[in-house]
Design a protein around this motif. Sequence first.
Motif, mmCIF file in Angstrom:
data_model
loop_
_atom_site.group_PDB
_atom_site.id
_atom_site.type_symbol
_atom_site.label_atom_id
_atom_site.label_comp_id
_atom_site.label_asym_id
_atom_site.label_seq_id
_atom_site.Cartn_x
_atom_site.Cartn_y
_atom_site.Cartn_z
ATOM 1 N N VAL A 94 0.835 -1.194 0.000
ATOM 2 C CA VAL A 94 0.000 0.000 0.000
ATOM 3 C C VAL A 94 0.877 1.254 0.000
ATOM 4 O O VAL A 94 0.598 2.212 -0.713
ATOM 5 N N ILE A 95 1.944 1.228 0.784
ATOM 6 C CA ILE A 95 2.834 2.392 0.858
ATOM 7 C C ILE A 95 3.522 2.621 -0.486
ATOM 8 O O ILE A 95 3.614 3.751 -0.962
ATOM 9 N N HIS A 96 3.988 1.522 -1.116
ATOM 10 C CA HIS A 96 4.635 1.666 -2.427
ATOM 11 C C HIS A 96 3.656 2.192 -3.462
ATOM 12 O O HIS A 96 3.989 3.046 -4.274
ATOM 13 N N TYR A 97 2.449 1.663 -3.445
ATOM 14 C CA TYR A 97 1.420 2.095 -4.397
ATOM 15 C C TYR A 97 1.117 3.576 -4.199
ATOM 16 O O TYR A 97 1.049 4.341 -5.158
ATOM 17 N N ALA A 98 0.964 3.988 -2.946
ATOM 18 C CA ALA A 98 0.720 5.402 -2.644
ATOM 19 C C ALA A 98 1.903 6.252 -3.102
ATOM 20 O O ALA A 98 1.728 7.377 -3.581
ATOM 21 N N GLY A 99 3.103 5.718 -2.977
ATOM 22 C CA GLY A 99 4.290 6.441 -3.424
ATOM 23 C C GLY A 99 4.277 6.674 -4.922
ATOM 24 O O GLY A 99 4.586 7.768 -5.401
ATOM 25 N N TYR A 100 3.917 5.649 -5.687
ATOM 26 C CA TYR A 100 3.830 5.801 -7.140
ATOM 27 C C TYR A 100 2.746 6.792 -7.532
ATOM 28 O O TYR A 100 2.931 7.619 -8.414
ATOM 29 N N LEU A 101 1.592 6.718 -6.867
ATOM 30 C CA LEU A 101 0.527 7.673 -7.164
ATOM 31 C C LEU A 101 0.952 9.091 -6.803
ATOM 32 O O LEU A 101 0.648 10.040 -7.524
ATOM 33 N N SER A 102 1.666 9.246 -5.697
ATOM 34 C CA SER A 102 2.094 10.589 -5.307
ATOM 35 C C SER A 102 3.119 11.146 -6.300
ATOM 36 O O SER A 102 3.123 12.344 -6.572
ATOM 37 N N MET A 103 3.974 10.284 -6.874
ATOM 38 C CA MET A 103 4.919 10.759 -7.891
ATOM 39 C C MET A 103 4.158 11.267 -9.109
ATOM 40 O O MET A 103 4.499 12.311 -9.674
ATOM 41 N N ALA A 104 3.115 10.542 -9.513
ATOM 42 C CA ALA A 104 2.310 10.981 -10.656
ATOM 43 C C ALA A 104 1.602 12.288 -10.323
ATOM 44 O O ALA A 104 1.561 13.211 -11.143
ATOM 45 N N PHE A 105 1.058 12.386 -9.129
ATOM 46 C CA PHE A 105 0.359 13.597 -8.712
ATOM 47 C C PHE A 105 1.301 14.801 -8.723
ATOM 48 O O PHE A 105 0.967 15.869 -9.245
ATOM 49 N N ILE A 106 2.485 14.637 -8.197
ATOM 50 C CA ILE A 106 3.458 15.743 -8.149
ATOM 51 C C ILE A 106 3.867 16.130 -9.571
ATOM 52 O O ILE A 106 4.036 17.316 -9.871
ATOM 53 N N SER A 107 4.004 15.140 -10.457
ATOM 54 C CA SER A 107 4.339 15.449 -11.852
ATOM 55 C C SER A 107 3.241 16.279 -12.502
ATOM 56 O O SER A 107 3.515 17.266 -13.184
ATOM 57 N N PHE A 108 1.975 15.874 -12.306
ATOM 58 C CA PHE A 108 0.867 16.657 -12.845
ATOM 59 C C PHE A 108 0.821 18.040 -12.218
ATOM 60 O O PHE A 108 0.595 19.042 -12.898
ATOM 61 N N LEU A 109 1.026 18.121 -10.920
ATOM 62 C CA LEU A 109 1.001 19.399 -10.218
ATOM 63 C C LEU A 109 2.064 20.331 -10.787
ATOM 64 O O LEU A 109 1.789 21.495 -11.102
ATOM 65 N N LEU A 110 3.273 19.821 -10.957
ATOM 66 C CA LEU A 110 4.361 20.620 -11.519
ATOM 67 C C LEU A 110 4.029 21.067 -12.940
ATOM 68 O O LEU A 110 4.206 22.239 -13.282
ATOM 69 N N PHE A 111 3.534 20.128 -13.757
ATOM 70 C CA PHE A 111 3.188 20.462 -15.138
ATOM 71 C C PHE A 111 2.154 21.584 -15.189
ATOM 72 O O PHE A 111 2.300 22.551 -15.923
ATOM 73 N N PHE A 112 1.086 21.470 -14.399
ATOM 74 C CA PHE A 112 0.027 22.476 -14.453
ATOM 75 C C PHE A 112 0.457 23.797 -13.815
ATOM 76 O O PHE A 112 0.037 24.864 -14.257
ATOM 77 N N LEU A 113 1.303 23.746 -12.801
ATOM 78 C CA LEU A 113 1.826 24.998 -12.231
ATOM 79 C C LEU A 113 2.685 25.731 -13.264
ATOM 80 O O LEU A 113 2.556 26.944 -13.440
ATOM 81 N N LEU A 114 3.569 24.979 -13.930
ATOM 82 C CA LEU A 114 4.399 25.607 -14.960
ATOM 83 C C LEU A 114 3.541 26.108 -16.121
ATOM 84 O O LEU A 114 3.778 27.204 -16.647
ATOM 85 N N SER A 115 2.543 25.318 -16.513
ATOM 86 C CA SER A 115 1.645 25.744 -17.589
ATOM 87 C C SER A 115 0.903 27.020 -17.205
ATOM 88 O O SER A 115 0.757 27.936 -18.021
ATOM 89 N N ALA A 116 0.446 27.072 -15.973
ATOM 90 C CA ALA A 116 -0.261 28.262 -15.504
ATOM 91 C C ALA A 116 0.668 29.471 -15.494
ATOM 92 O O ALA A 116 0.270 30.572 -15.873
ATOM 93 N N ASP A 117 1.918 29.258 -15.077
ATOM 94 C CA ASP A 117 2.878 30.357 -15.071
ATOM 95 C C ASP A 117 3.164 30.852 -16.486
ATOM 96 O O ASP A 117 3.230 32.060 -16.736
ATOM 97 N N VAL A 118 3.334 29.933 -17.421
ATOM 98 C CA VAL A 118 3.585 30.325 -18.806
ATOM 99 C C VAL A 118 2.371 31.063 -19.367
ATOM 100 O O VAL A 118 2.503 32.112 -20.018
#
Length: 119
Positions: free
Chosen positions: A1-25
Motif C-alpha cells: 500500500v505504501i509503495h502504491y501510494a508512493g507511485y501515485l504521489s509521484m504521478a500527482f506531483i508530476s501533474f502538479l508541476l506540469f500544471f503549475l508551470l503551464s499556468a505560469d507560462v
Amino acid sequence: VIHYAGYLSMAFISFLLFFLLSADVATFFVALSYKTEWVLGFSVTSLLLGHFIARRGPSVREVMIRIPGLPAELEGFRIAHITDLHIGLTIRKKYVSQVVRKTLEANPDLIALTGDIAD
C-alpha cells in the motif's frame, strides 16, 4: 500500500508541476492571473483520469506501414511493438498477462519489446 501510494504521489506531483508551470507560462504570455484551486483541480483530475485509463488494461492500435521496394517475402509481415510496460509495484502479473494475451491474439511475425520494461 505504501509503495502504491508512493507511485501515485509521484504521478500527482508530476501533474502538479506540469500544471503549475503551464499556468505560469499562460500567465506570463496572456497576462492573466490564475487560481491555485484550478491548478490543484487539474492535477487531481489528470491523476484520477490517468489512473482509471491505465487500470482498463493495455490498448492495441494497428498501424499499416507501406515501405516502397519491400521484398515480396516480407509483404504482410506483422510486428507487435510493446513499449513502456513499467512492470513493478503498480504494474503486475495480471496486466502483463493481458499484454501477452492481446499480443498473441494479434498473431505477429515478430514481437519487439522496447522502452521502460521495468521500474
